[in-house]
Design a protein around this motif. Structure first.
Motif, PDB file in Angstrom:
ATOM      1  N   ARG A   1      68.620  15.838  65.532  1.00 20.40           N
ATOM      2  CA  ARG A   1      68.270  16.474  64.257  1.00 20.40           C
ATOM      3  C   ARG A   1      66.844  16.529  64.202  1.00 20.40           C
ATOM      4  O   ARG A   1      65.951  15.753  65.000  1.00 20.40           O
ATOM      5  CB  ARG A   1      68.789  15.443  63.063  1.00 20.40           C
ATOM      6  CG  ARG A   1      68.206  13.926  63.101  1.00 20.40           C
ATOM      7  CD  ARG A   1      68.903  13.248  62.020  1.00 20.40           C
ATOM      8  NE  ARG A   1      68.449  11.902  62.208  1.00 20.40           N
ATOM      9  CZ  ARG A   1      68.971  10.826  61.463  1.00 20.40           C
ATOM     10  NH1 ARG A   1      70.050  10.763  60.663  1.00 20.40           N
ATOM     11  NH2 ARG A   1      68.198   9.583  61.423  1.00 20.40           N
ATOM     12  N   GLN A   2      66.458  17.283  63.278  1.00 19.77           N
ATOM     13  CA  GLN A   2      64.739  17.565  63.125  1.00 19.77           C
ATOM     14  C   GLN A   2      64.558  17.945  61.915  1.00 19.77           C
ATOM     15  O   GLN A   2      65.265  18.916  61.249  1.00 19.77           O
ATOM     16  CB  GLN A   2      64.466  18.701  64.258  1.00 19.77           C
ATOM     17  CG  GLN A   2      63.002  18.736  64.257  1.00 19.77           C
ATOM     18  CD  GLN A   2      62.448  19.600  65.341  1.00 19.77           C
ATOM     19  OE1 GLN A   2      63.069  20.418  65.897  1.00 19.77           O
ATOM     20  NE2 GLN A   2      60.982  19.634  65.596  1.00 19.77           N
ATOM     21  N   SER A   3      63.684  17.027  61.168  1.00 16.90           N
ATOM     22  CA  SER A   3      63.328  17.500  59.869  1.00 16.90           C
ATOM     23  C   SER A   3      61.844  17.947  59.997  1.00 16.90           C
ATOM     24  O   SER A   3      60.948  17.646  60.844  1.00 16.90           O
ATOM     25  CB  SER A   3      63.205  16.182  58.784  1.00 16.90           C
ATOM     26  OG  SER A   3      62.830  15.014  59.543  1.00 16.90           O
TER      27      SER A   3
ATOM     28  N   LYS B   1      58.587  16.360  61.790  1.00 22.97           N
ATOM     29  CA  LYS B   1      59.020  15.495  62.611  1.00 22.97           C
ATOM     30  C   LYS B   1      59.718  15.891  64.040  1.00 22.97           C
ATOM     31  O   LYS B   1      60.027  16.859  63.910  1.00 22.97           O
ATOM     32  CB  LYS B   1      59.911  14.483  61.859  1.00 22.97           C
ATOM     33  CG  LYS B   1      59.628  13.684  60.629  1.00 22.97           C
ATOM     34  CD  LYS B   1      60.848  12.898  60.384  1.00 22.97           C
ATOM     35  CE  LYS B   1      60.133  12.020  58.997  1.00 22.97           C
ATOM     36  NZ  LYS B   1      61.402  11.149  58.518  1.00 22.97           N
TER      37      LYS B   1
ATOM     38  N   ARG C   1      62.002  15.946  67.167  1.00 22.47           N
ATOM     39  CA  ARG C   1      63.566  16.221  67.331  1.00 22.47           C
ATOM     40  C   ARG C   1      64.121  14.968  67.854  1.00 22.47           C
ATOM     41  O   ARG C   1      63.317  14.117  68.543  1.00 22.47           O
ATOM     42  CB  ARG C   1      63.889  17.296  68.424  1.00 22.47           C
ATOM     43  CG  ARG C   1      65.282  17.534  68.305  1.00 22.47           C
ATOM     44  CD  ARG C   1      65.709  18.605  69.152  1.00 22.47           C
ATOM     45  NE  ARG C   1      65.453  18.396  70.509  1.00 22.47           N
ATOM     46  CZ  ARG C   1      65.144  19.238  71.544  1.00 22.47           C
ATOM     47  NH1 ARG C   1      65.557  20.425  71.404  1.00 22.47           N
ATOM     48  NH2 ARG C   1      64.727  18.951  72.816  1.00 22.47           N
TER      49      ARG C   1
ATOM     50  N   GLU D   1      66.963  10.016  53.982  1.00 23.67           N
ATOM     51  CA  GLU D   1      66.147  10.563  55.482  1.00 23.67           C
ATOM     52  C   GLU D   1      67.127  10.974  56.392  1.00 23.67           C
ATOM     53  O   GLU D   1      66.724  11.240  57.569  1.00 23.67           O
ATOM     54  CB  GLU D   1      65.899   8.852  55.836  1.00 23.67           C
ATOM     55  CG  GLU D   1      66.871   7.754  55.757  1.00 23.67           C
ATOM     56  CD  GLU D   1      66.617   6.945  54.624  1.00 23.67           C
ATOM     57  OE1 GLU D   1      66.544   7.404  53.394  1.00 23.67           O
ATOM     58  OE2 GLU D   1      66.811   5.736  54.813  1.00 23.67           O
TER      59      GLU D   1
ATOM     60  N   THR E   1      68.339  13.813  55.928  1.00 19.09           N
ATOM     61  CA  THR E   1      68.271  15.355  55.811  1.00 19.09           C
ATOM     62  C   THR E   1      67.477  15.850  56.920  1.00 19.09           C
ATOM     63  O   THR E   1      66.452  15.315  57.331  1.00 19.09           O
ATOM     64  CB  THR E   1      67.267  15.426  54.261  1.00 19.09           C
ATOM     65  OG1 THR E   1      68.144  15.046  53.307  1.00 19.09           O
ATOM     66  CG2 THR E   1      66.906  16.944  54.269  1.00 19.09           C
ATOM     67  N   ALA E   2      68.083  16.951  57.544  1.00 22.35           N
ATOM     68  CA  ALA E   2      67.403  17.465  58.682  1.00 22.35           C
ATOM     69  C   ALA E   2      68.338  18.857  59.099  1.00 22.35           C
ATOM     70  O   ALA E   2      69.485  18.575  58.609  1.00 22.35           O
ATOM     71  CB  ALA E   2      67.514  16.580  59.676  1.00 22.35           C
TER      72      ALA E   2
ATOM     73  N   TYR F   1      70.487  19.908  62.042  1.00 16.49           N
ATOM     74  CA  TYR F   1      71.432  19.223  63.086  1.00 16.49           C
ATOM     75  C   TYR F   1      71.799  20.350  64.102  1.00 16.49           C
ATOM     76  O   TYR F   1      72.279  21.274  63.824  1.00 16.49           O
ATOM     77  CB  TYR F   1      72.528  18.457  62.577  1.00 16.49           C
ATOM     78  CG  TYR F   1      72.095  17.173  61.868  1.00 16.49           C
ATOM     79  CD1 TYR F   1      71.360  17.156  60.553  1.00 16.49           C
ATOM     80  CD2 TYR F   1      72.363  15.725  62.335  1.00 16.49           C
ATOM     81  CE1 TYR F   1      71.394  15.889  59.892  1.00 16.49           C
ATOM     82  CE2 TYR F   1      72.152  14.819  61.651  1.00 16.49           C
ATOM     83  CZ  TYR F   1      71.437  14.647  60.538  1.00 16.49           C
ATOM     84  OH  TYR F   1      71.176  13.636  59.741  1.00 16.49           O
TER      85      TYR F   1
ATOM     86  N   THR G   1      71.275  18.457  53.916  1.00 17.79           N
ATOM     87  CA  THR G   1      70.308  18.031  52.829  1.00 17.79           C
ATOM     88  C   THR G   1      71.328  16.773  51.934  1.00 17.79           C
ATOM     89  O   THR G   1      72.180  16.988  51.291  1.00 17.79           O
ATOM     90  CB  THR G   1      70.196  19.272  51.929  1.00 17.79           C
ATOM     91  OG1 THR G   1      69.506  20.233  52.599  1.00 17.79           O
ATOM     92  CG2 THR G   1      69.021  18.633  50.853  1.00 17.79           C
TER      93      THR G   1
END
Length: 122
Positions: free
Chosen positions: A37-39, A42, A44, A88, A90-91, A93, A119
């Motif tokens: 995942r990556q938000s 931030k 990955r 947290e 939320t990202a 995927y 989300t």
């Protein structure tokens, strides 16, 4: 060869989602499948992986006890069941697949799917 990730969406904190990663053009046999995942802002992060050959699994600490990775051989699909979701989580995927080298349970990854957005609203 394609990986298709799906199942993302908007969910309230405490809710659940199940992500799917369907493979076409190759079989998961002999591969490891990972969820990342990556938000925004931030790096990955590896969330979970499954070694398809021996069934070993990995979870990042923040996912332990809340996420479960599983596979449906007939559908050539790997799932990530996510429960007790937090903001947290939320990202975007992503799922990935590759043949593990001798020293790794999962990875390196050769095939990557497109992302699916999760989300979690608080």
């Amino acid at each position: 060869v394609q990986l298709q990730a799906s199942g993302g969406g908007l969910v309230q904190a405490g809710g659940s989602l199940r992500l799917s990663c369907a493979a076409s053009g190759f079989s998961f046999d002999g591969h490891a499948i990972g969820w990342f995942r990556q938000s925004p802002g931030k790096e990955r992060e590896g969330v979970s992986c499954l070694n398809y050959s021996d069934g070993r699994t990995f979870y990042v600490d923040s996912a332990k006890g809340r996420f479960t990775i599983s596979a449906d051989n007939a559908k050539n699909t790997v799932y990530l069941q996510m429960s007790s979701l937090k903001s947290e989580d939320t990202a975007v995927y992503f799922c990935a697949a590759g043949i593990p080298d001798r020293t790794a349970m999962c990875g390196p990854y050769t095939y990557w799917g497109q992302g699916t957005l999760v989300t979690v609203s608080s």
